[in-house]
Design a protein around this motif. Sequence first.
Motif, mmCIF file in Angstrom:
data_model
loop_
_atom_site.group_PDB
_atom_site.id
_atom_site.type_symbol
_atom_site.label_atom_id
_atom_site.label_comp_id
_atom_site.label_asym_id
_atom_site.label_seq_id
_atom_site.Cartn_x
_atom_site.Cartn_y
_atom_site.Cartn_z
ATOM 1 N N PHE A 224 0.857 -1.188 0.000
ATOM 2 C CA PHE A 224 0.000 0.000 0.000
ATOM 3 C C PHE A 224 0.891 1.234 0.000
ATOM 4 C CE2 PHE A 224 -2.282 3.336 2.397
ATOM 5 C CZ PHE A 224 -3.389 3.468 1.575
ATOM 6 N N ARG A 225 0.629 2.144 -0.918
ATOM 7 C CA ARG A 225 1.425 3.363 -0.997
ATOM 8 C C ARG A 225 0.496 4.564 -1.049
ATOM 9 N NH1 ARG A 225 5.960 3.745 -5.519
ATOM 10 N NH2 ARG A 225 6.960 2.363 -3.993
ATOM 11 N N LEU A 226 0.761 5.535 -0.197
ATOM 12 C CA LEU A 226 -0.033 6.759 -0.163
ATOM 13 C C LEU A 226 0.883 7.920 0.156
ATOM 14 C CD1 LEU A 226 -2.917 8.070 -0.148
ATOM 15 C CD2 LEU A 226 -2.879 7.763 2.332
ATOM 16 N N TYR A 227 0.939 8.890 -0.747
ATOM 17 C CA TYR A 227 1.787 10.057 -0.540
ATOM 18 C C TYR A 227 1.045 11.103 0.291
ATOM 19 C CZ TYR A 227 4.819 8.093 -4.136
ATOM 20 O OH TYR A 227 5.648 7.270 -4.846
ATOM 21 N N THR A 228 1.794 11.836 1.080
ATOM 22 C CA THR A 228 1.206 12.878 1.923
ATOM 23 C C THR A 228 0.380 13.858 1.101
ATOM 24 O OG1 THR A 228 2.982 12.681 3.554
ATOM 25 C CG2 THR A 228 1.766 14.757 3.510
ATOM 26 N N SER A 229 0.872 14.210 -0.080
ATOM 27 C CA SER A 229 0.171 15.183 -0.933
ATOM 28 C C SER A 229 -1.203 14.663 -1.359
ATOM 29 C CB SER A 229 1.005 15.506 -2.170
ATOM 30 O OG SER A 229 1.273 14.321 -2.917
#
Length: 241
Positions: A224-229
Amino acid sequence: MIAGMSLRDSADVCHISHKTAFYWRHKVMESLNEVLDGKLTLQDIVEADETFFPLSFKGNHSKDGFVMPRRAKKRGSSAKQRGLSHNQVCVPCAVDRNNGIIALVSGTGKTSTDKVKAVLDNRIAETSVLVTDKESSYRRFARENNIELIQIKAEQRTFKGIYHIQHINAFHSRLKSFMRPFQGVSTKHLNNYLVWYAWMQMNRELSEESLERNILNSSTSHNFRLYTSEISKKPVLPMAA
């Protein structure tokens, strides 16, 4: 998160900034959402009803191109329009007697069959019995999903001794109590908090130590990958997956 600590207290305990605590909390919630999304099927006796939250644009900024669609109101103040206006977010919810829970945002304003279907379509087993109040939206939903429907009148507490909507009413009450300390969750993040609360309720029989281990494993055991932006730029009104 398990202890229900505020972001500032969590930041102090973890020796991180308040902003980092905010983003980490949302990454955990988004990951739990990914784990639960569409993978839970409610069974047997299922109670369903909708609840509503004020539409909140907190966390949206003009620098990101956001234009406020209405005049801002003070936090905690009541809605300007009476009844179920489009300043209220509709959240169809369903619970079964096996501690299964589904609750997600589905548009604004009063309940409709399309809003119910967006959250519950193909998520209730055909062999189940769906129990609701007299809201007409559930009739078409039950018919299209081939589910037996029992609707309880306002003055009626139970039907045949086992069918009632007390579990879903209690769920709504606990959900509102859970949300209250956050002082108005931004609508774009509301699904995250609904999933967090549902996960806590479905695992509430575990010890605190087991809950801590479970939430850590559940949120980190898959790719799972989620960028702060991406968190700050989420759509203003999330919809059910």
